[in-house]
Design an enzyme around this catalytic site. Structure first.
Site, PDB file in Angstrom:
ATOM      1  N   ASP A 101      19.632  10.957   9.491  1.00 40.35           N
ATOM      2  CA  ASP A 101      20.554   9.876   9.125  1.00 40.35           C
ATOM      3  C   ASP A 101      21.685   9.685  10.127  1.00 40.35           C
ATOM      4  OD1 ASP A 101      21.991  12.177   8.597  1.00 40.35           O
ATOM      5  OD2 ASP A 101      22.562  11.629   6.550  1.00 40.35           O
ATOM      6  N   ASP A 138      17.177  14.223   1.323  1.00 36.46           N
ATOM      7  CA  ASP A 138      18.260  14.994   0.695  1.00 36.46           C
ATOM      8  C   ASP A 138      19.196  14.038  -0.049  1.00 36.46           C
ATOM      9  OD1 ASP A 138      19.707  17.247  -0.034  1.00 36.46           O
ATOM     10  OD2 ASP A 138      20.867  17.348   1.811  1.00 36.46           O
TER      11      ASP A 138
END
Length: 369
Positions: A236, A262
């Site tokens: 990310d 996650d």
């Protein structure tokens, strides 16, 4: 009835630029070249997220089946056709209740299993895990959860330096539950011992781990160096620098690097105040952090966004697709069922446009509304 989906088909061995996927019912029956196709969409395998705590305003962490169903539906809309419901460190009563609540969802196929991230983790590397629930691994607790789950418990993350960790890893692997190393202050040798006992996954590599040092390599190097360990990566741009993402991909190879989200409940939601494992989380500019100390608290990522990020960072498309589907499926013992556009596997696929945005999602041979 045979159905054909045409486009640029991504297989585990590469890209068929003019290709098609044929399916009958819920199974793939053929993957082949189809010369009449011109400039079709990308056809990629359905994504497999082996580590996610929620999304779309819903969470897996409370053991609520209704919330879990909604979180799974949110991620399905982003191309995730297979996922584990990840909990965070919790009292044993909640772990029991969640196992009971999620077992029917696993049996019906909504979830691929339950992942306990904790509570057997390092206090020094707990990150956004609630420190009041951390404790040493318990063979008795794990045995009860495995029996209660009837196959629903799929993975447990623990810190190998905690007392009883190696016994717990041996118990898990004996019951075909994946043992993962994470949130750990372990040395290189302690991590190697965990791998020797059967640990086969590194939970979000680098994050929640003792950092690499040239005189004490720590868990990161031990996990990267182990040929049977799949290393999770949160792609990310927040959890990892893109240089680290591409370095690990080159070092471990796409067959040992798995992209995960996650994600927490805030994925797909506006910035604001949220909760994770009983702790307040603030999301600003899409980044989730504990309100108390600013520690990264999961992510707001989806698997399609992870794929886009990896490709934009320089990971080749075919490799990135392995990392979001084939490798995680194999890591959690589902590689013979899902995770690739291959004959005989479940017909899970995602149609992407040239910017790698989701156009359509198919799960088990049916288009998702």
């Amino acid at each position: 009835m045979t159905l054909r989906v045409n486009g640029k088909v991504v297989t585990p061995t590469g890209v068929i630029r003019q290709g098609c996927v044929e399916l009958d019912g819920d199974r793939i029956t053929a993957v082949a070249e189809y010369p009449s196709v011109r400039d079709g969409h990308w056809i990629v395998p359905g994504f497999v997220d082996m580590h996610t705590h929620g999304g779309g305003g819903h969470t897996f962490t409370t053991g609520d089946a209704g919330s879990a169903r909604q979180a799974a539906a949110f991620h399905l809309g982003h191309g995730t056709t297979t996922l584990l419901a990840s909990l965070v460190s919790s009292p044993f009563e909640l772990m029991r209740a969640a196992t009971e609540a999620y077992r029917p969802l696993v049996e019906e196929g909504t979830l691929a299993g339950v992942h306990f991230e904790g509570p057997y983790l390092s206090a020094a590397r707990c990150g956004a895990q609630n420190p009041q629930f951390l404790r040493d691994p318990s063979v008795a607790e794990l045995t009860e959860l495995i029996e209660l789950g009837g196959g629903a418990v799929r993975m447990v993350t623990l810190a190998p330096e905690r007392d009883g960790a190696l016994e717990a890893i041996k118990l898990l692997t004996a019951h075909r539950v994946v043992a993962a190393v994470g949130h750990t202050d372990a040395t290189y040798d302690q991590t190697r011992a965990a791998v020797g006992a059967g640990a086969s996954v590194g939970t979000h590599l680098f994050n929640g781990m003792r950092p690499v040092h040239h005189r004490e390599p720590g868990p990161v190097v031990a996990l990267l160096d182990a040929p049977n360990v799949v290393c999770e990566l949160v792609a990310d741009g927040v959890h990892l620098h893109d240089g680290v993402l591409t370095f690990v991909t080159a070092t471990a190879g796409p067959e040992r690097a798995a992209l995960i989200t996650d994600a927490m409940s805030a994925a797909g939601m506006p910035d604001g105040e949220y909760e994770l494992g009983g702790q307040a989380v603030t999301v600003a500019d899409g980044v989730a952090r504990l309100a108390a100390d600013g520690a990264i608290a999961g992510s707001t990522l989806t698997m399609d966004a992870a794929l886009r990020h990896a490709v934009h960072a320089g990971v080749p498309m075919a490799d990135a697709c392995r990392m979001v589907a084939t490798t995680p499926a194999r890591a959690i013992g589902l590689g013979d069922r899902v995770g690739a556009l291959q004959v005989g596997l479940r017909a899970d696929l995602v149609v992407l446009d040239d910017d790698l945005n989701v156009v359509r999602v198919m799960r088990g041979g049916s288009w998702v509304e």
